[in-house]
Design a protein around this motif. Sequence first.
Motif, PDB file in Angstrom:
ATOM      1  N   GLU A   1       0.835  -1.211   0.000  1.00 17.73           N
ATOM      2  CA  GLU A   1       0.000   0.000   0.000  1.00 17.73           C
ATOM      3  C   GLU A   1       0.867   1.256   0.000  1.00 17.73           C
ATOM      4  O   GLU A   1       0.547   2.252  -0.680  1.00 17.73           O
ATOM      5  N   GLN A   2       1.953   1.229   0.744  1.00 21.68           N
ATOM      6  CA  GLN A   2       2.864   2.369   0.767  1.00 21.68           C
ATOM      7  C   GLN A   2       3.476   2.598  -0.614  1.00 21.68           C
ATOM      8  O   GLN A   2       3.620   3.745  -1.075  1.00 21.68           O
ATOM      9  N   ALA A   3       3.836   1.532  -1.288  1.00 21.80           N
ATOM     10  CA  ALA A   3       4.399   1.678  -2.628  1.00 21.80           C
ATOM     11  C   ALA A   3       3.370   2.216  -3.615  1.00 21.80           C
ATOM     12  O   ALA A   3       3.708   3.030  -4.492  1.00 21.80           O
ATOM     13  N   LEU A   4       2.140   1.782  -3.479  1.00 17.21           N
ATOM     14  CA  LEU A   4       1.083   2.302  -4.350  1.00 17.21           C
ATOM     15  C   LEU A   4       0.888   3.799  -4.139  1.00 17.21           C
ATOM     16  O   LEU A   4       0.704   4.572  -5.107  1.00 17.21           O
TER      17      LEU A   4
ATOM     18  N   ALA B   1       8.959  -0.479  -9.762  1.00 10.28           N
ATOM     19  CA  ALA B   1       9.819  -1.655  -9.592  1.00 10.28           C
ATOM     20  C   ALA B   1       9.774  -2.160  -8.157  1.00 10.28           C
ATOM     21  O   ALA B   1       9.753  -3.378  -7.901  1.00 10.28           O
ATOM     22  N   LEU B   2       9.751  -1.198  -7.208  1.00 11.36           N
ATOM     23  CA  LEU B   2       9.633  -1.600  -5.808  1.00 11.36           C
ATOM     24  C   LEU B   2       8.321  -2.314  -5.556  1.00 11.36           C
ATOM     25  O   LEU B   2       8.280  -3.313  -4.812  1.00 11.36           O
ATOM     26  N   LEU B   3       7.241  -1.824  -6.184  1.00 11.72           N
ATOM     27  CA  LEU B   3       5.945  -2.483  -6.026  1.00 11.72           C
ATOM     28  C   LEU B   3       5.981  -3.911  -6.562  1.00 11.72           C
ATOM     29  O   LEU B   3       5.453  -4.835  -5.932  1.00 11.72           O
ATOM     30  N   LYS B   4       6.601  -4.111  -7.729  1.00 10.69           N
ATOM     31  CA  LYS B   4       6.706  -5.465  -8.285  1.00 10.69           C
ATOM     32  C   LYS B   4       7.476  -6.385  -7.341  1.00 10.69           C
ATOM     33  O   LYS B   4       7.112  -7.551  -7.154  1.00 10.69           O
ATOM     34  N   ASN B   5       8.534  -5.843  -6.761  1.00  9.75           N
ATOM     35  CA  ASN B   5       9.319  -6.653  -5.822  1.00  9.75           C
ATOM     36  C   ASN B   5       8.493  -7.025  -4.595  1.00  9.75           C
ATOM     37  O   ASN B   5       8.534  -8.170  -4.118  1.00  9.75           O
ATOM     38  N   LEU B   6       7.733  -6.063  -4.082  1.00  8.11           N
ATOM     39  CA  LEU B   6       6.901  -6.339  -2.908  1.00  8.11           C
ATOM     40  C   LEU B   6       5.794  -7.345  -3.235  1.00  8.11           C
ATOM     41  O   LEU B   6       5.471  -8.211  -2.418  1.00  8.11           O
ATOM     42  N   GLN B   7       5.223  -7.231  -4.427  1.00  9.97           N
ATOM     43  CA  GLN B   7       4.197  -8.193  -4.836  1.00  9.97           C
ATOM     44  C   GLN B   7       4.797  -9.597  -4.966  1.00  9.97           C
ATOM     45  O   GLN B   7       4.154 -10.599  -4.635  1.00  9.97           O
TER      46      GLN B   7
ATOM     47  N   GLN C   1       7.434 -10.608  -3.233  1.00 10.69           N
ATOM     48  CA  GLN C   1       7.682 -11.020  -1.851  1.00 10.69           C
ATOM     49  C   GLN C   1       6.399 -11.539  -1.203  1.00 10.69           C
ATOM     50  O   GLN C   1       6.438 -12.467  -0.399  1.00 10.69           O
ATOM     51  N   ARG C   2       5.263 -10.969  -1.595  1.00  5.85           N
ATOM     52  CA  ARG C   2       3.990 -11.425  -1.022  1.00  5.85           C
ATOM     53  C   ARG C   2       3.691 -12.862  -1.426  1.00  5.85           C
ATOM     54  O   ARG C   2       3.140 -13.642  -0.646  1.00  5.85           O
ATOM     55  N   THR C   3       4.062 -13.251  -2.664  1.00  4.71           N
ATOM     56  CA  THR C   3       3.813 -14.637  -3.082  1.00  4.71           C
ATOM     57  C   THR C   3       4.638 -15.620  -2.250  1.00  4.71           C
ATOM     58  O   THR C   3       4.241 -16.776  -2.092  1.00  4.71           O
ATOM     59  N   PHE C   4       5.788 -15.161  -1.730  1.00  7.33           N
ATOM     60  CA  PHE C   4       6.620 -16.035  -0.892  1.00  7.33           C
ATOM     61  C   PHE C   4       5.970 -16.316   0.460  1.00  7.33           C
ATOM     62  O   PHE C   4       6.423 -17.211   1.175  1.00  7.33           O
ATOM     63  N   HIS C   5       4.933 -15.553   0.812  1.00  6.48           N
ATOM     64  CA  HIS C   5       4.235 -15.778   2.077  1.00  6.48           C
ATOM     65  C   HIS C   5       3.238 -16.938   1.965  1.00  6.48           C
ATOM     66  O   HIS C   5       2.708 -17.390   2.979  1.00  6.48           O
ATOM     67  N   THR C   6       2.970 -17.384   0.739  1.00  5.80           N
ATOM     68  CA  THR C   6       2.172 -18.586   0.506  1.00  5.80           C
ATOM     69  C   THR C   6       3.123 -19.646  -0.032  1.00  5.80           C
ATOM     70  O   THR C   6       3.548 -19.583  -1.195  1.00  5.80           O
ATOM     71  N   ILE C   7       3.471 -20.612   0.804  1.00  2.00           N
ATOM     72  CA  ILE C   7       4.491 -21.607   0.444  1.00  2.00           C
ATOM     73  C   ILE C   7       3.799 -22.830  -0.146  1.00  2.00           C
ATOM     74  O   ILE C   7       2.957 -23.463   0.516  1.00  2.00           O
TER      75      ILE C   7
END
Length: 394
Positions: A117-120, A173-179, A181-187
Amino acid sequence: MKYVWLLLLVAVVGLAAYFKDVTLAQWAKLTGAPPAAETAKGPPPRPAVPVVVTPVRTKTMPVEFRSLGTVQTESTVSVKVRVESVVEKVLVADGSFVKAGDVLVELDKRQIDAQIEQALASIKRDEAQIEQAKRNDERSTELAQRGVTSRVTADDARTAASVAMANKAADEALLKNLQLQRTFHTITAPISGRVGVIAVRPGTFLRNADANSIIATINQIDPIYVAIAVPQEMFAQIMDSMRSGSAQVELTVPGTDKPISGPVFMVDNTVDNTTGLITVRSRVPNADAVIWPGQVAQARLILREEPNAVVVPNEAVQTSQAGPYVYVVEANKARLRRVKVSRVVAGETVVASGLKAGEVVITDGHLRVTEGATLAATPDKRMTERVSEGETIE
């Protein structure tokens, strides 16, 4: 007087001869020994030696090598955490089967969601700054053309617009990285297979740099590998069999008599110079999970089928310092025959030379058999059973 002594001497000699004959006869009668006349004729014939015999057969036999096989996974993956977070949910049980893509663990996403949200918001700010910078650029350019403002001021405005656009690109680019990183929270499970022990529980704090970052290990068990080490002398035969498609490995499932088999698909690229062995691998189906990674069981490498092989039961082949031999029955007499053994397969010996189909060999009773001994032969019951079941003797 002289004649009296002579008569007495004759009488004594006659009595001695009489009692000698009587004594020898009585002794022979009591002991059962044959009379001296009969003994002079030689020993009586030896009785026939009881033996069990079987005919030499020809049949199709596999060319194989038997050894211990090791069950190995086709693929093993250690599932690790890639971000710092707290375990929220564990969605798989210990030892369960999973498919590729199944969710194993859910991590707490609140922190990463806030960062997204901060990146958005930063991107929206960048868009507003870009609009303002474009307006300033257009205004400064127009004033510079009219000579109202300096050319430096116009260039600064254009630079400010470019910086604003670059800031937006960086925040995107930061937003893409954070998105990501979010997928890594679902293993999720990267492969299909059997899960081991789940090493985390809800509430566990995980870091990718910690030793406990491994969540679970997944072993692919269908299909599965069977590895067998064979002598390096067999390498050429194995490669020939692989080219013809006949090479396969058969494994006996531990605890049962059920065999499973699969084709040989690879030979290791080096020979172990400490043992002189080379590893051969086969891929076998394991949909019912009858074998497990790490198991060791009896295995055999089958290279090809040899037709018309000369075979005898293992018991027929004896060994001496001069090498293997058998006793062949000829005219009810035992004849020692040297043979060359090719291999032993499932209780039967494949003879390379020294025997031919139809000859009869002794399988039991060797201890009393000598060269030329007369035999009292009895057919082997196992052969009788095979014939009764329809097996032919060639």
